[in-house]
Each structure stands twice: as structure tokens, then as C-alpha cells.
Write a protein that holds these residues in place. Structure first.
Motif, PDB file in Angstrom:
ATOM      1  N   ALA A  23       1.085  -1.620  -0.289  1.00 22.98           N
ATOM      2  CA  ALA A  23       0.290   0.143   0.263  1.00 22.98           C
ATOM      3  C   ALA A  23       0.994   1.678  -0.290  1.00 22.98           C
ATOM      4  O   ALA A  23       1.741   0.683   0.478  1.00 22.98           O
ATOM      5  N   GLY A  24       0.583   2.048  -0.873  1.00 20.16           N
ATOM      6  CA  GLY A  24       1.082   3.308  -0.919  1.00 20.16           C
ATOM      7  C   GLY A  24       2.012   3.234  -1.507  1.00 20.16           C
ATOM      8  O   GLY A  24       2.605   4.672  -2.343  1.00 20.16           O
ATOM      9  N   ARG A  25       3.102   2.142  -2.179  1.00 19.05           N
ATOM     10  CA  ARG A  25       4.305   2.040  -3.218  1.00 19.05           C
ATOM     11  C   ARG A  25       3.603   1.636  -4.721  1.00 19.05           C
ATOM     12  O   ARG A  25       4.322   1.794  -5.347  1.00 19.05           O
ATOM     13  N   VAL A  34      -4.028  -5.485  -3.013  1.00 17.25           N
ATOM     14  CA  VAL A  34      -2.529  -4.847  -1.598  1.00 17.25           C
ATOM     15  C   VAL A  34      -2.408  -6.072  -0.843  1.00 17.25           C
ATOM     16  O   VAL A  34      -3.446  -6.442  -0.013  1.00 17.25           O
ATOM     17  N   ILE A  35      -1.246  -5.950  -0.875  1.00 13.56           N
ATOM     18  CA  ILE A  35      -0.952  -6.869   0.720  1.00 13.56           C
ATOM     19  C   ILE A  35      -1.485  -6.486   1.922  1.00 13.56           C
ATOM     20  O   ILE A  35      -0.831  -5.283   2.421  1.00 13.56           O
ATOM     21  N   GLY A  36      -1.282  -7.674   2.289  1.00 12.12           N
ATOM     22  CA  GLY A  36      -2.698  -7.080   3.521  1.00 12.12           C
ATOM     23  C   GLY A  36      -3.436  -8.269   4.595  1.00 12.12           C
ATOM     24  O   GLY A  36      -3.441  -9.712   4.253  1.00 12.12           O
ATOM     25  N   PRO A  37      -4.355  -8.278   5.478  1.00  5.79           N
ATOM     26  CA  PRO A  37      -5.268  -9.348   6.251  1.00  5.79           C
ATOM     27  C   PRO A  37      -5.609 -10.188   4.281  1.00  5.79           C
ATOM     28  O   PRO A  37      -6.363  -9.245   3.476  1.00  5.79           O
ATOM     29  N   ARG A  38      -5.587 -11.192   4.497  1.00  9.47           N
ATOM     30  CA  ARG A  38      -6.352 -11.784   3.649  1.00  9.47           C
ATOM     31  C   ARG A  38      -7.407 -11.247   3.148  1.00  9.47           C
ATOM     32  O   ARG A  38      -8.852 -11.735   4.180  1.00  9.47           O
ATOM     33  N   ASP A  39      -7.927 -10.999   1.421  1.00 11.79           N
ATOM     34  CA  ASP A  39      -9.386 -11.204   1.787  1.00 11.79           C
ATOM     35  C   ASP A  39      -9.620 -11.237  -0.052  1.00 11.79           C
ATOM     36  O   ASP A  39      -9.229 -10.228  -0.444  1.00 11.79           O
ATOM     37  N   ARG A  40      -9.633 -12.227  -0.173  1.00 10.02           N
ATOM     38  CA  ARG A  40     -10.038 -12.750  -1.246  1.00 10.02           C
ATOM     39  C   ARG A  40     -10.685 -11.984  -2.118  1.00 10.02           C
ATOM     40  O   ARG A  40     -10.726 -11.767  -3.458  1.00 10.02           O
ATOM     41  N   SER A  41     -12.179 -11.009  -1.606  1.00 11.70           N
ATOM     42  CA  SER A  41     -13.089 -10.737  -2.500  1.00 11.70           C
ATOM     43  C   SER A  41     -12.544  -8.990  -3.090  1.00 11.70           C
ATOM     44  O   SER A  41     -13.160  -8.595  -4.572  1.00 11.70           O
ATOM     45  N   ALA A  70      10.949  -2.537  -0.979  1.00 13.57           N
ATOM     46  CA  ALA A  70       9.976  -3.389  -1.480  1.00 13.57           C
ATOM     47  C   ALA A  70       8.114  -2.508  -1.927  1.00 13.57           C
ATOM     48  O   ALA A  70       7.757  -2.294  -1.453  1.00 13.57           O
ATOM     49  N   VAL A  71       7.644  -3.141  -3.694  1.00 12.18           N
ATOM     50  CA  VAL A  71       7.055  -2.442  -3.573  1.00 12.18           C
ATOM     51  C   VAL A  71       5.636  -3.485  -4.194  1.00 12.18           C
ATOM     52  O   VAL A  71       4.776  -2.920  -3.715  1.00 12.18           O
ATOM     53  N   ALA A  72       6.283  -5.050  -4.058  1.00 15.17           N
ATOM     54  CA  ALA A  72       5.356  -6.185  -4.257  1.00 15.17           C
ATOM     55  C   ALA A  72       6.825  -7.533  -4.244  1.00 15.17           C
ATOM     56  O   ALA A  72       7.111  -7.862  -3.273  1.00 15.17           O
ATOM     57  N   GLU A  73       5.099  -8.491  -3.670  1.00 23.39           N
ATOM     58  CA  GLU A  73       5.730  -9.680  -3.550  1.00 23.39           C
ATOM     59  C   GLU A  73       5.359 -10.628  -4.980  1.00 23.39           C
ATOM     60  O   GLU A  73       3.950 -10.880  -5.180  1.00 23.39           O
ATOM     61  N   GLY A  74       5.886 -11.353  -5.118  1.00 24.18           N
ATOM     62  CA  GLY A  74       5.330 -13.071  -5.073  1.00 24.18           C
ATOM     63  C   GLY A  74       5.710 -14.259  -5.119  1.00 24.18           C
ATOM     64  O   GLY A  74       6.500 -14.399  -3.942  1.00 24.18           O
ATOM     65  N   MET A  75       5.580 -15.260  -5.709  1.00 20.25           N
ATOM     66  CA  MET A  75       5.985 -16.452  -5.266  1.00 20.25           C
ATOM     67  C   MET A  75       7.230 -17.205  -6.467  1.00 20.25           C
ATOM     68  O   MET A  75       8.511 -18.180  -5.946  1.00 20.25           O
ATOM     69  N   GLU A  76       7.730 -16.361  -7.063  1.00 21.86           N
ATOM     70  CA  GLU A  76       8.252 -17.524  -8.495  1.00 21.86           C
ATOM     71  C   GLU A  76       9.888 -16.478  -8.897  1.00 21.86           C
ATOM     72  O   GLU A  76      10.778 -17.320  -9.357  1.00 21.86           O
ATOM     73  N   GLY A  77       9.973 -14.821  -8.483  1.00 21.42           N
ATOM     74  CA  GLY A  77      10.969 -14.544  -8.675  1.00 21.42           C
ATOM     75  C   GLY A  77      12.291 -15.047  -8.602  1.00 21.42           C
ATOM     76  O   GLY A  77      13.595 -15.098  -9.648  1.00 21.42           O
ATOM     77  N   TYR A  78      12.332 -15.179  -7.309  1.00 22.29           N
ATOM     78  CA  TYR A  78      14.052 -15.369  -7.020  1.00 22.29           C
ATOM     79  C   TYR A  78      14.200 -16.823  -7.959  1.00 22.29           C
ATOM     80  O   TYR A  78      15.063 -17.262  -7.944  1.00 22.29           O
ATOM     81  N   GLY A  79      13.496 -17.409  -7.880  1.00 26.49           N
ATOM     82  CA  GLY A  79      13.454 -19.329  -8.202  1.00 26.49           C
ATOM     83  C   GLY A  79      13.894 -18.928  -9.547  1.00 26.49           C
ATOM     84  O   GLY A  79      14.919 -19.570  -9.673  1.00 26.49           O
TER      85      GLY A  79
END
Length: 205
Positions: A68-70, A177-184, A149-158
């Protein structure tokens, strides 16, 4: 020369990227998470090498969460470096990255030349995690440890590890937005559309 190797995690991302590249490059989904992505990317690189048509670089394009904010949802982030944020050890004094443990590095720098071919976007560190961040406490901890840090993912470093000397870059279209999980609150279609726009702008000169 085969040119650039373009990889995504899942087929939906690959389809969005193909729509933007319009046949200019082959796009392959290599799997979710750092291990699957590294194995899939390494296989493609090895096959191309054995076939006498080595790739000149590797670009990962996918969707991810933004701090958020980035970076905004529906926006695009490009990694100046990809960092395995959870590669290390816990301690009573906090998390110890693998760099401090002396077992290697959790940091993969993006190739400056390859970055110059990518579209304008928010730039900064993109974190690679094996578990998607889903609480306020985890979000605050990561944002504090990685102020750029601006974002996250699960594959980049690999994928960067598999690239092993090839120029590498990571692009993320932001779905949530990264934070408490809210799939909606996730905006997958908007992120996939942003991924297509980013692929259209990839310079191939």
C-alpha cells in the motif's frame, strides 16, 4: 539465437502475456512457487542450450500483491532486484536472512540492460515468498525489513536462480494490496489486463 525466454507461473498469466506480445516471443508457464518456477525455467534453458539455440535472457511476468502506498492495484511493478524474503532462519532477535548466515545470498539483481527494454512502471525490490502474506503483522514486518519493496510474488527469485548468468528481470501486475487476506478484494482481471499492457510495451530492439 532464440531470443528472450518469457515465463509465467500459471497459464492464465501466459495467455495474458501472449496477447500483449502478439507472437513476438514464446511464453511458457513454469509453475507456482520458487522451486517449481526454478525447475521449469532451468529445463527450458537447458533444452535450448542443447538444441544450439540458447536464450539471451529471461523475463518473468506475472501478477502479485503490492505494498500500500508504493504501487496501485492494476498498476505494474518492475524489480530492481528479486529477494527471497523468507530464506533464512528465525531467532529470538528476529529473522536472519541467509546472507547473514553465510550460506549464500537471497538477492538476485535485475540486469540493467534488460530493464532498459521494459515499460515504464514503479520500480523497487520485489519479494519472493513461499507463503503469500496475509496478516497485518507479517505485512508490517516485511515493509519494515524491506523499505524499498514494492510488491511480492512466489516465483521471481527461483527464476533468477535458474537464469544462472543469463540477464534476468521480473515484472508484476498488481492484483491486490498486501495485507490481511481478503480474496474478494483481489482484482485478477484488472491485473491480467495490466500484464497484457506491460507485455505490449516490452522492447525487443
Amino acid at each position: 539465437m532464440t531470443g528472450l525466454l518469457v515465463v509465467t507461473a500459471v497459464e492464465a498469466e501466459a495467455e495474458a502475456v501472449r496477447a500483449g506480445l502478439d507472437g513476438r516471443l514464446t511464453v511458457t508457464a513454469v509453475g507456482v512457487g520458487p522451486a517449481a518456477a526454478a525447475a521449469g525455467t532451468a529445463r527450458l534453458l537447458a533444452l535450448a542450450e542443447v538444441g544450439g539455440r540458447p536464450y539471451t535472457g529471461v523475463i518473468f511476468l506475472g501478477i502479485g500483491g503490492g505494498f500500500a502506498g508504493r504501487v496501485e492495484v492494476g498498476g505494474t511493478a518492475i524489480a530492481t532486484r528479486s529477494v527471497a524474503a523468507d530464506l533464512g532462519a528465525e531467532s529470538p532477535d528476529g529473522f536472519l536472512p541467509i546472507d547473514e548466515l553465510g550460506f549464500g545470498t537471497a538477492v538476485a539483481e535485475a540486469d540493467p540492460g534488460l530493464l532498459a527494454t521494459l515499460p515504464d512502471a514503479v520500480t523497487g525490490t520485489i519479494l519472493t515468498v513461499s507463503t503469500v502474506t496475509g496478516t497485518a503483522a507479517s505485512t508490517e514486518a516485511l515493509a519494515t525489513r524491506f523499505p524499498d519493496a514494492v510488491a511480492e510474488g512466489m516465483e521471481g527469485y527461483g527464476v533468477a536462480c535458474a537464469a544462472a548468468g543469463h540477464p534476468f528481470a521480473e515484472v508484476r501486475a498488481i492484483s491486490n494490496v498486501i495485507g490481511p487476506r481478503d480474496r474478494s478484494a483481489w482484482r485478477i482481471p484488472a491485473a491480467l489486463a495490466a500484464l497484457t499492457r506491460a507485455a505490449k510495451a516490452v522492447g525487443l530492439a
